[in-house]
Design a protein around this motif. Structure first.
Motif, PDB file in Angstrom:
ATOM      1  N   ALA A 370      -8.955  71.636  26.048  1.00  7.70           N
ATOM      2  CA  ALA A 370      -9.188  70.196  26.179  1.00  7.70           C
ATOM      3  C   ALA A 370      -9.132  69.772  27.642  1.00  7.70           C
ATOM      4  O   ALA A 370      -9.921  68.925  28.095  1.00  7.70           O
ATOM      5  CB  ALA A 370      -8.143  69.434  25.363  1.00  7.70           C
ATOM      6  N   GLU A 373     -12.411  70.478  29.277  1.00  5.35           N
ATOM      7  CA  GLU A 373     -13.448  69.500  28.950  1.00  5.35           C
ATOM      8  C   GLU A 373     -13.289  68.229  29.779  1.00  5.35           C
ATOM      9  O   GLU A 373     -14.272  67.629  30.211  1.00  5.35           O
ATOM     10  CB  GLU A 373     -13.391  69.173  27.451  1.00  5.35           C
ATOM     11  CG  GLU A 373     -13.815  70.321  26.540  1.00  5.35           C
ATOM     12  CD  GLU A 373     -15.242  70.761  26.825  1.00  5.35           C
ATOM     13  OE1 GLU A 373     -16.120  69.894  27.021  1.00  5.35           O
ATOM     14  OE2 GLU A 373     -15.490  71.980  26.854  1.00  5.35           O
ATOM     15  N   ASP A 374     -12.040  67.804  29.992  1.00  3.79           N
ATOM     16  CA  ASP A 374     -11.799  66.642  30.842  1.00  3.79           C
ATOM     17  C   ASP A 374     -12.271  66.905  32.272  1.00  3.79           C
ATOM     18  O   ASP A 374     -12.840  66.031  32.935  1.00  3.79           O
ATOM     19  CB  ASP A 374     -10.305  66.297  30.856  1.00  3.79           C
ATOM     20  CG  ASP A 374      -9.865  65.577  29.591  1.00  3.79           C
ATOM     21  OD1 ASP A 374     -10.739  65.124  28.844  1.00  3.79           O
ATOM     22  OD2 ASP A 374      -8.643  65.494  29.359  1.00  3.79           O
ATOM     23  N   ARG A 382     -18.518  73.709  34.688  1.00  4.91           N
ATOM     24  CA  ARG A 382     -17.920  74.226  33.463  1.00  4.91           C
ATOM     25  C   ARG A 382     -17.323  75.611  33.661  1.00  4.91           C
ATOM     26  O   ARG A 382     -16.247  75.918  33.134  1.00  4.91           O
ATOM     27  CB  ARG A 382     -18.955  74.250  32.338  1.00  4.91           C
ATOM     28  CG  ARG A 382     -18.422  74.807  31.015  1.00  4.91           C
ATOM     29  CD  ARG A 382     -19.388  74.587  29.870  1.00  4.91           C
ATOM     30  NE  ARG A 382     -19.546  73.168  29.588  1.00  4.91           N
ATOM     31  CZ  ARG A 382     -18.704  72.459  28.831  1.00  4.91           C
ATOM     32  NH1 ARG A 382     -17.633  73.054  28.303  1.00  4.91           N
ATOM     33  NH2 ARG A 382     -18.933  71.193  28.600  1.00  4.91           N
ATOM     34  N   THR A 386     -13.448  76.342  32.872  1.00  2.00           N
ATOM     35  CA  THR A 386     -13.080  77.294  31.827  1.00  2.00           C
ATOM     36  C   THR A 386     -12.207  78.410  32.397  1.00  2.00           C
ATOM     37  O   THR A 386     -11.221  78.822  31.771  1.00  2.00           O
ATOM     38  CB  THR A 386     -14.340  77.900  31.183  1.00  2.00           C
ATOM     39  OG1 THR A 386     -15.129  76.843  30.624  1.00  2.00           O
ATOM     40  CG2 THR A 386     -13.969  78.879  30.084  1.00  2.00           C
TER      41      THR A 386
END
Length: 468
Positions: A370, A373-374, A382, A386
């Motif tokens: 999560a 994603e923020d 990304r 990640t």
């Protein structure tokens, strides 16, 4: 197909001989994994489970041997002294989890398994001698018995080693098997203790650690013959240091103290509580003590499965609510001196500790997924987000495991103070109920509600969504 580089030769599989080092290992390569990697990884996994199982058994050894420390055998130690003994053994195991994790990349998983299993011979031999020498001064007894804590470190090194062998899509199952196989060691030694008491009486206490000497020799052979070192494995000390600055590390450590700490703490204390609270004989106590750790170990995978389906935070919240309720039942049973209700409540709590172990561990990667994603929403690429999430959550899993084991120390110290002050476990269970109430509030406030999303999340921002 990518192969193994062992020494200067490239071969399709490692030679089963001493000193194997794998200089190339790529489980994410589908062809390599299918043709070679899976078979070798599974061989290392089952060898690791065997060694870790024995580590947990030796770590739990004194939770059984204290049942033999009766006046009949010449021991005059009080209940509070016995609780201190098992507390210190638990403490050593918890503290050693951090250096044991770091040892695998440095020395190699196979080499460190050989060293850590050989180290288990020391507390096992000492236990054989100590349990037959009740005249040993208490302070010396404590110091020598504490060496059994080396078995607690095996969990972290075993988990760290096996994580290198499996691809991401397989790690959950492999680590679950590894953890569960180790946890069952607590129940195994208690079941063997029951067998020794039933067959030989309390005078046969020395036979219990004696049984483990040949098993440890077998584990040494299995590790030498069937395990491998991965030369490319590296420990990320920077990530571990960064983890200590994360608020979620401290929160999740607190929650894991409530789940795994309860499992190992009650596992160490269950028989001694039965003996002290209900005046049970060693045989009567041993007849039920193995049930708790057994069902707690078996229920752990279900916690992970429930978390996959309903969300880790939700399952953890309701699990703590249930733990509080059943601890209330245990308290009522202690007040009423109802042995059957006390035992039933304890077994239920053990089941819940296993479920909670699975769900809380599941929360950690979800929190940082999560977070990633923020970060992406705030403009971070990304791939970078990640990689950050995996790096921090991976380091956190190992350190949270070490912190959680400290809960076992706390539980036994609370029991020690409770029996020392009142001769009863009632104050201890009141304290545990209060602790689980705090765990409920923390889980609900921090993870079950949906936190506000900051416009520019930082590395300490709260997760954007409820964990799952």
């Amino acid at each position: 197909m990518k192969g193994w580089n062992v020494g200067t030769d490239t071969v399709t599989a490692p030679r089963r001989s001493g000193g194997r080092w794998i200089s190339h290992w790529d489980p994410e390569d589908a062809a390599f994994w299918r043709d070679t990697g899976q078979r070798v990884a599974n061989r290392n996994l089952w060898s690791s489970i065997f060694a870790e199982h024995l580590g947990f058994s030796v770590w739990s050894l004194w939770s059984v041997l204290v049942l033999f420390m009766t006046a009949e055998n010449g021991f005059t130690f009080s209940a509070s002294q016995k609780f201190l003994l098992v507390s210190l053994v638990a403490l050593v195991g918890a503290v050693l989890r951090v250096p044991y994790t770091l040892a695998v990349p440095k020395l190699g998983g196979r080499n460190w398994t050989l060293i850590s299993v050989a180290a288990l011979l020391v507390p096992t031999v000492l236990a054989i001698a100590l349990i037959q020498r009740p005249e040993t001064p208490y302070w010396l007894f404590l110091v020598l018995a504490m060496t059994a804590g080396v078995g607690g470190g095996n969990f972290s090194s075993s988990m760290a080693n096996i994580s290198f062998f499996f691809p991401e899509r397989k790690k959950g199952w492999a680590l679950g098997l590894n953890a569960g196989g180790g946890n069952v060691g607590v129940a195994t030694i208690q079941l063997l203790g029951l067998g020794v008491i039933a067959a030989f009486g309390v005078a046969g206490a020395f036979l219990l650690p004696l049984v483990y000497l040949p098993l440890l020799v077998v584990a040494l052979f299995v590790a030498w013959r069937y395990m491998d070192n991965i030369a490319g494995a590296r420990s990320d000390i920077g990530a571990q240091i960064a983890t200590l600055r994360e608020r979620h590390f401290w929160i999740m450590s607190f929650l894991y103290i409530g789940t795994f700490g309860s499992f190992i703490g009650f596992g160490f204390a269950f028989g001694l509580v039965l003996q002290s609270q209900f005046d049970r004989t060693p045989l009567e106590a041993a007849m039920v003590t193995f049930l708790g750790p057994l069902v707690g170990s078996l229920s752990r995978p279900f916690g992970g499965q429930l978390a996959d389906r309903f969300g880790g935070a939700v399952i953890t919240l309701w699990n703590f609510i249930a733990m509080l309720a059943f601890t209330g039942i245990i308290l009522l049973a202690a007040v009423q001196q109802s042995l059957w209700l006390f035992t039933a409540g304890f077994v239920a709590v053990f089941i819940l500790t296993g479920i909670g172990n699975g769900s809380t561990y599941k929360m950690i990667p979800s929190i940082y997924a999560a977070r990633a994603e923020d970060m992406v929403a705030a403009g971070t690429p990304r791939e970078s987000a990640t990689a950050y999430a995996k790096r921090i959550s991976g380091a956190m899993l190992g350190l949270v495991g070490a912190m959680g084991a400290l809960g076992g120390v706390g539980i036994n110290l609370v029991f020690r103070e409770s029996f020392g002050a009142t001769g009863s476990s009632i104050p201890a269970f009141i304290a545990f109920i209060a602790f689980y109430a705090v765990c409920i509030v923390v889980t609900a406030v921090v993870y079950v509600r949906r936190p506000h999303i900051s416009a520019a999340p930082t590395t300490t921002a709260a997760p954007r969504v409820t964990t799952s």
